[in-house]
Design an enzyme around this catalytic site. Structure first.
Site, PDB file in Angstrom:
ATOM      1  N   SER A 216     -26.186 164.082 -38.105  1.00  0.00           N
ATOM      2  CA  SER A 216     -27.063 164.856 -37.222  1.00  0.00           C
ATOM      3  C   SER A 216     -28.519 164.530 -37.501  1.00  0.00           C
ATOM      4  O   SER A 216     -29.416 165.190 -37.000  1.00  0.00           O
ATOM      5  CB  SER A 216     -26.807 166.352 -37.423  1.00  0.00           C
TER       6      SER A 216
ATOM      7  N   SER B 124     -35.314 168.814 -46.288  1.00  0.00           N
ATOM      8  CA  SER B 124     -34.361 168.918 -45.198  1.00  0.00           C
ATOM      9  C   SER B 124     -34.471 167.687 -44.314  1.00  0.00           C
ATOM     10  O   SER B 124     -35.397 166.883 -44.455  1.00  0.00           O
ATOM     11  CB  SER B 124     -34.632 170.177 -44.377  1.00  0.00           C
ATOM     12  N   LYS B 125     -33.505 167.583 -43.391  1.00  0.00           N
ATOM     13  CA  LYS B 125     -33.485 166.421 -42.499  1.00  0.00           C
ATOM     14  C   LYS B 125     -34.742 166.375 -41.641  1.00  0.00           C
ATOM     15  O   LYS B 125     -35.058 165.370 -41.051  1.00  0.00           O
ATOM     16  CB  LYS B 125     -32.246 166.489 -41.593  1.00  0.00           C
ATOM     17  N   ARG B 126     -35.468 167.497 -41.589  1.00  0.00           N
ATOM     18  CA  ARG B 126     -36.685 167.521 -40.771  1.00  0.00           C
ATOM     19  C   ARG B 126     -37.879 166.858 -41.457  1.00  0.00           C
ATOM     20  O   ARG B 126     -38.829 166.478 -40.804  1.00  0.00           O
ATOM     21  CB  ARG B 126     -37.037 168.965 -40.389  1.00  0.00           C
ATOM     22  N   ASP B 127     -37.800 166.699 -42.797  1.00  0.00           N
ATOM     23  CA  ASP B 127     -38.924 166.046 -43.503  1.00  0.00           C
ATOM     24  C   ASP B 127     -38.823 164.544 -43.321  1.00  0.00           C
ATOM     25  O   ASP B 127     -38.221 163.853 -44.123  1.00  0.00           O
ATOM     26  CB  ASP B 127     -38.866 166.350 -45.016  1.00  0.00           C
TER      27      ASP B 127
END
Ligand code: GLU
Length: 323
Positions: A14, A253-256
């Protein structure tokens, strides 16, 4: 007789892998390589709305760049294929049928909003939100029929009344009370199987003996153990390693985007530096130095991994980005 050990890394495609995912993957790989076992890669793309094939391809490429290999999985093939969960739904359906036949499944019509409005719901396991208070557990057939005309049901697994206790290979004995766990969803109303069911069916079918994963999933383990027991399957050993956090202590997190392997690679970082940084954080090396995954095999241990988070300092990140 010494059983052949089998471990796995099981990313959800994801997003892009970041250095925290690399930490977990490297730990799982080293544990198995040191033991002379077999390592598997499984792509957990069961949630089709969040998963993208392009992310899976990129994750596979990033793991190879890190220096990892796998005996079974995407590109390698193997006797348990397919190694993508999206191709394994029949196995989850079979397990569900078995649980239904044993009376362990019931339809649930509660919405998130219904559950959120029940202020007295006991606090549940953090990985799955509050513990389900059992509202739909004892509906009569008439009530079920009435609900069905207005709403598709999700399917819940009925926990027993027992508390759960297991020995984590790193965190030692873990105890979970009955009230913390609650009946959990195994198939959503939109037809998607849950992580808990899919991961249990797959780890068992792939004969995984050692599950090593991030500490955020420690409290999923009692639920998975309940499924192993209900399906008559032998559970693996579990080990949960710390998540990486930034200098302020917030988990990555994957957002960084800045700490994804893709960004680091694009900026010219070398895999030996990332592996060296992870080795230093894990206590396998006592100072920062470039090293390969292969070279670390004899150094792996979990003595310093008995914590939920490890912070990476700005200085360590600067060293990682030097060429
Ligand atoms: N697919 C899960 C994740 O990416 C990991 C599942 C597991 O290791 O049990 O968080």
């Amino acid at each position: 007789m010494n059983m052949l050990r089998r471990g796995r890394f099981a990313p959800t495609p994801s997003g892009l892998l970041h250095i925290g995912n690399a930490f977990t993957a490297l730990c799982a790989w080293l544990q198995i390589r040191q033991a002379g076992g077999q390592f598997l890669l499984r792509i957990e793309d069961i949630d089709k709305s969040r998963s993208r094939p392009a992310f899976a391809e990129r994750q596979i490429d990033d793991l190879r760049w890190l220096g990892l290999d796998w005996d079974e999985g995407p590109q390698a093939g193997g006797p348990c294929a397919p190694y993508y969960q999206s191709g394994r739904e029949q196995l989850y359906e079979n397990a569900l049928e078995r649980l239904k036949a044993d009376g362990r499944i019931y339809p649930c019509y509660c919405s998130r909003a219904d559950l959120a409005s029940i202020a007295s719901a006991p606090h549940g396991l953090s990985s799955e939100g509050t513990s389900y208070p059992g509202l739909c557990r004892h509906l009569t057939n008439e009530e079920r029929h009435a609900n069905e005309t207005v709403k598709a049901a999700s399917l819940r697994f009925m926990m027993t009344d027992e508390s759960s206790s297991f020995e984590d290979a790193i965190h030692r004995v873990q105890n979970f009370g009955r009230e913390e766990m609650g009946d959990f969803i195994v198939k959503r109303a939109d037809g998607m199987f849950s992580y808990q069911l899919a991961v249990t069916v797959d780890d068992a079918a792939m004969e995984i003996t050692d599950v090593l994963r991030g500490a955020d999933l420690l409290d999923s383990t009692p639920r998975q153990l309940a499924l192993y027991a209900a399906l008559g399957l032998k559970p693996p050993r579990f080990a949960h390693v710390p998540l990486l956090a930034d200098a302020e202590g917030s988990r990555l997190s994957k957002r960084d985007k800045s700490l994804t392997l893709a960004t680091l690679r694009a900026e010219g970082a070398r895999p030996e530096r990332l592996v060296g940084l992870i080795a230093c954080l894990a206590g396998w090396l006592d100072r920062l130095e470039p090293v390969t995954a292969q070279e670390l095999i004899p150094c792996f241990h979990t003595k310093q991994l008995n914590k939920p988070l490890i912070s990476v300092s700005d200085e360590q990140l600067r060293w990682l980005q030097e060429s």
